[in-house]
Design an enzyme around this catalytic site. Sequence first.
Site, PDB file in Angstrom:
ATOM      1  N   THR A  82       0.577  -1.148   0.008  1.00 38.20           N
ATOM      2  CA  THR A  82       0.015  -0.135  -0.205  1.00 38.20           C
ATOM      3  C   THR A  82       0.983   1.225   0.207  1.00 38.20           C
ATOM      4  O   THR A  82       2.031   1.384   0.430  1.00 38.20           O
ATOM      5  CB  THR A  82      -1.279  -0.799   1.382  1.00 38.20           C
ATOM      6  OG1 THR A  82      -1.910  -0.564   0.966  1.00 38.20           O
ATOM      7  CG2 THR A  82      -1.433   0.711   1.378  1.00 38.20           C
ATOM      8  N   CYS A  99      25.678   7.436   8.608  1.00 35.41           N
ATOM      9  CA  CYS A  99      25.363   5.782   8.422  1.00 35.41           C
ATOM     10  C   CYS A  99      26.525   5.316   8.732  1.00 35.41           C
ATOM     11  O   CYS A  99      26.903   3.894   9.505  1.00 35.41           O
ATOM     12  CB  CYS A  99      25.242   4.997   6.575  1.00 35.41           C
ATOM     13  SG  CYS A  99      24.115   5.935   6.081  1.00 35.41           S
TER      14      CYS A  99
END
Lengths: 382, 382
Positions: free
Chosen positions: A240, A327
């Site tokens: 979705t 990161c």
Amino acid sequence: MSATPPIYLDYNATTPVAPEVADAMLPFLREQFGNPSSSHPHGRAAARAVAEARDEVAALIGARGGEIVFTGCATEANNLALLGVAQALGDTRRHLVVSAVEHPAVMAPARRLEAQGWRLTVVPVDGHGRVSPDDVVRALRPDTALVSVMHANNEVGTIQPVAEIAALAHDRGILVHTDAAQSAGKVEVDVDRLGVDLLTLAGHKFYATKGVGALYVRAGTPIRSVLFGADQEHGLRPGTENVPAIVGLGAAARLARERLPEAGQGLRRLRDRLHQALAQGVPGLALNGHPEARLPNTLHVSFPGVSGRALLDAAAEVVAASVGSACHSEHDAVSGVLAAMSVDAGRARGAVRLSVGMMTTDDEIERAAAGLVSAWRRLAGR
Amino acid sequence: MSATPPIYLDYNATTPVAPEVADAMLPFLREQFGNPSSSHPHGRAAARAVAEARDEVAALIGARGGEIVFTGCATEANNLALLGVAQALGDTRRHLVVSAVEHPAVMAPARRLEAQGWRLTVVPVDGHGRVSPDDVVRALRPDTALVSVMHANNEVGTIQPVAEIAALAHDRGILVHTDAAQSAGKVEVDVDRLGVDLLTLAGHKFYATKGVGALYVRAGTPIRSVLFGADQEHGLRPGTENVPAIVGLGAAARLARERLPEAGQGLRRLRDRLHQALAQGVPGLALNGHPEARLPNTLHVSFPGVSGRALLDAAAEVVAASVGSACHSEHDAVSGVLAAMSVDAGRARGAVRLSVGMMTTDDEIERAAAGLVSAWRRLAGR
């Protein structure tokens, strides 16, 4: 967060959500909650909102709405580009070319393909972090499926000659992807001028929210889904749709389009002012990355005689910045980007990435520079 | 959407965002914008918020925070479960068991593995849509890696005997996954009582937003990432965390935990009232799915002599519902779930899924029932 948060100079890690973006999203967190796949009015309203956002994102990069695939993040978009093209072409072509300074979101799927038997060529960069198109051409082979070279580097900000690379690859019938996560909203990103077949956008790098990215897929590009389910997003990304975040991405794309090129000029002025103030206060300060072909908001500098991590810790009450990619913030190891640029160990150790953004003010620049200079003097004993 | 939207009875397609959830998210769309991987205060605040949400989600299902992996949607979580376990075990075990009524987000990755040389056994269901544990046991083989049987069906609402299936599979050293996208917040979902190794949650099915899901991974379960990048989410899901949506998922999990079991009772009362009113007005109305072992909010019924699609069109100004899964709303073909239940063609044609939720009122139930009965009378000429 403390009562007075430090000055945020880490826009390359993530940006605040623009107020206009948050405002655009709010109705979709309240009354407009339909599933775009539902055929009743709640669903149709959501589907319309997604379609409008798709057109806005396309307009930012000179594409058509049908060429935009919304994903859950830029990492997913990069995975879809590399692994999806590999799925489509892997029967006949099993060679991939990337640059040595790609983000892990490109390098890791490239290594994954290598582990599955693909050949991988990692093209080097020069001392400014720039790829040579000649080196890319030399890496191309009859079975090369894809070249992936980022538009702008997330650490040092160097802008790559993507258009030249794409033209040379296309002459040989080879597809080209570019990770434009860092460049959108800062410099012009046009898929036709760049000549790329695939291009990645990251919502949270240009004032949309985390949790949404997009992959531009030029019409006709051979590519297959890497996740499997229902047939949302032209069958290329099941699940979705993240309607509120997609609506926000559309609003952020519209803002970015309206504000360019003035935005780039404003960022450059602030960034250069910060650079000047630091250079005056820190003799021997060294700029990393390309002096001109560089993101207008990014200042990657090495402070002499100190570690960048220690410097940021010492200035932590004044400035929020990073020693490299978010990161890798927990590691003190030398950045792979600086290593690829053959930056010497001492200079790499002293490196700090300062990135300004739409909300940065002149006052912040002055205070941040003063705080960093003062911290450097304490640490370096000057 | 029109000025007076129809009564929303499609909570199984997607739920509104709970006001408490939207309120919890808002600070993370405004001032709290850090990247959880950044080591400065902006980043640490985001990391703390993600950690708290992880604990809330874990608490809802009786797990520990370290066992929760946030994903971009439930489809991605299902893909990670199936393809990730396949990556980890595929050298020695290459057989997979799923039920015939799984959502495409499970069935499609299962078919993907089959296309890659895995053996796939699809276990049938009975006329109520329920899997027999005996059938699952008969499907197991020495090289079975994983059994994936959904907790509750998205169309007819039938609850599967997951605990029995898991116990039988575990006796044979086989891992068990369940897609609990539809059950969380409606019935108890406890990973230890279910005995599963992997469990999928969908934010937008229990009052969090679209764009976030979670996979429970029991400590020690062999699994590998299916997307590749930096090392967020214990290395199982790269990409900057969707902080606002994750915070919202945490808030929704807390709400769901606080409201159970009263929530289920309230839903059942409304659902049964709707059923009674429809049964009185529509002679021959047939219930699909299990009469008892069924989600308390789901009413899947067949109207005699009409097509469900035509009925919903005729009642469109009053009721927003669907003929089946939102993923298939555009197709008038018979639902795969009803086909697996051997529902005859006429009854399948007249099927409508009505699903109530936390915001549904008694008044809505009365008006919806009247609108549906009236539309049926017009169409059926009664």
